[in-house]
Design an enzyme around this catalytic site. Structure first.
Site, mmCIF file in Angstrom:
data_model
loop_
_atom_site.group_PDB
_atom_site.id
_atom_site.type_symbol
_atom_site.label_atom_id
_atom_site.label_comp_id
_atom_site.label_asym_id
_atom_site.label_seq_id
_atom_site.Cartn_x
_atom_site.Cartn_y
_atom_site.Cartn_z
ATOM 1 N N GLN A 64 0.844 -1.189 0.000
ATOM 2 C CA GLN A 64 0.000 0.000 0.000
ATOM 3 C C GLN A 64 0.883 1.243 0.000
ATOM 4 O OE1 GLN A 64 -2.406 1.779 3.431
ATOM 5 N NE2 GLN A 64 -4.016 0.706 2.286
ATOM 6 N N CYS A 94 -6.538 7.099 5.168
ATOM 7 C CA CYS A 94 -5.954 7.406 6.482
ATOM 8 C C CYS A 94 -6.432 8.773 6.977
ATOM 9 C CB CYS A 94 -4.429 7.378 6.405
ATOM 10 S SG CYS A 94 -3.644 7.724 8.000
ATOM 11 N N LYS A 134 -8.005 2.461 -1.786
ATOM 12 C CA LYS A 134 -8.794 2.387 -0.551
ATOM 13 C C LYS A 134 -9.187 3.809 -0.182
ATOM 14 C CE LYS A 134 -8.791 0.496 4.142
ATOM 15 N NZ LYS A 134 -9.149 1.699 4.934
ATOM 16 N N HIS A 163 -14.424 2.671 2.627
ATOM 17 C CA HIS A 163 -14.784 2.828 4.038
ATOM 18 C C HIS A 163 -15.799 3.968 4.082
ATOM 19 C CE1 HIS A 163 -13.624 2.762 8.490
ATOM 20 N NE2 HIS A 163 -14.535 3.703 8.379
ATOM 21 N N GLY A 221 -10.208 -4.959 9.789
ATOM 22 C CA GLY A 221 -9.012 -4.599 10.553
ATOM 23 C C GLY A 221 -9.129 -5.057 11.995
ATOM 24 N N ARG A 222 -9.701 -4.201 12.834
ATOM 25 C CA ARG A 222 -9.796 -4.489 14.266
ATOM 26 C C ARG A 222 -10.556 -5.790 14.557
ATOM 27 N NH1 ARG A 222 -8.554 -0.396 17.850
ATOM 28 N NH2 ARG A 222 -7.836 1.511 16.844
#
Length: 309
Positions: A64, A94, A134, A163, A221-222
């Site tokens: 990435q 991000c 992304k 997202h 992710g989490r």
């Protein structure tokens, strides 16, 4: 449905991924934490490990890249190509202030005309690699998404990972499913969903709200740190949690970090961060998490972990 492990700086790194595939299955693609172009210096030691093909064998791994310069992207992609990679992901998600203040990550979403030029230069000059992106759905206003959709649909992305939050949301506030649905109606490219997937029930709830053949996968992710067996649960459609397998996984992470000479203190720091995500706000284990966080060494840490059995 494919499952991707989201890149989480300092957590789902090369050590985590290597040990993960030894203990668990179900993840189809992995992504490196973002790599930024280096104008004068070479790759850092950690970046070289993230990209080391031999160390990362057994993974479908995508580098990435974080940048707002097409020239820098092309130069960095050339260097990483020499290491054996031909697929890249561009980070436009991000939300960190240190990233967005430089117009990178989700900060780049504020200028859709500059973003359009960025993509144009990349796709004009680099036709021998596969590129995905992304993204979030805007910086601070849902109205930005319409302009961004017009930019993204122009280019031949392998897939678009969405997202559905604004940068201003960070990781709070509800996801905005109408924006995601709009992308499904707009894009010809494959779409990957990212956001708030923590359990098998979350996946099934998402499927009932959004069902579109262009949604070919989910990025987690989490949720995969919190329950490393989640990918297996999704693939088997059977909720699975096993604290014994999770502890064995983390024991091997300790051994891997120590074999790489990370030192006890740095290894313990990594473990505390991971356990914080696994236990989180589960009151049943609050006392043990407190002991883990207070551990001054690995011996004390292991004593606390033994209580979980």
């Amino acid at each position: 449905m494919q499952i991707y492990m989201a890149p989480m700086e300092g957590v789902t790194n090369y050590v985590f991924r290597k040990v993960y595939i030894k203990h668990f299955s179900g993840v189809d693609k992995f992504f490196t934490p973002f790599i930024t172009p280096h104008m004068k210096k070479g790759f850092s030691k950690s970046e070289l490990m993230e990209l080391n093909k031999e160390y990362n064998k057994g993974q479908y791994l995508i580098p990435q890249i974080l940048t707002n310069s097409a020239e820098d992207f092309l130069k960095l992609a050339d260097e990483i190509e020499e290491m054996g990679y031909s697929e890249f992901n561009i980070n436009l998600g991000c939300p960190s202030g240190t990233v967005t203040s430089k117009g990178r990550g989700s900060g780049f979403l504020q200028d859709h005309e500059a973003l359009d030029r960025f993509f144009y230069e990349i796709f004009e000059k680099k036709d021998n690699i596969t590129i995905s992106v992304k993204t979030r759905i805007g910086f601070s206003d849902y109205g930005e998404w319409d302009d961004l959709l017009k930019v993204y649909e122009k280019y031949d992305f392998n897939e678009i990972i969405i997202h559905p939050r604004l940068r201003s949301d960070f990781y709070k506030n509800n996801i905005h499913l109408p924006s995601f649905a709009e992308a499904c109606n707009t894009f010809k490219q494959n779409i990957i969903y990212n956001g708030d997937i923590k359990t098998l029930d979350d996946v099934n709830a998402f499927k009932t709200k959004i069902f579109d053949e262009k949604v070919t996968g989910i990025m987690i992710g989490r949720g995969l740190v919190r329950n490393p067996l989640l990918a297996e649960s999704i693939k088997e459609n059977r909720e699975t949690v096993c604290i014994k397998r999770t502890i064995e996984f983390l024991d091997d992470i300790v051994e891997e970090y120590m074999s790489l000479n990370f030192g006890e203190r740095n290894t313990l720091f990594k473990l505390k961060e991971i356990w914080g995500m696994i236990i989180g706000d589960d009151d049943r284990y609050a006392r043990i998490l407190k002991k883990i966080r207070k551990s001054g060494g690995l011996k004390e840490y292991k004593t606390a972990i033994n209580e979980l059995y």
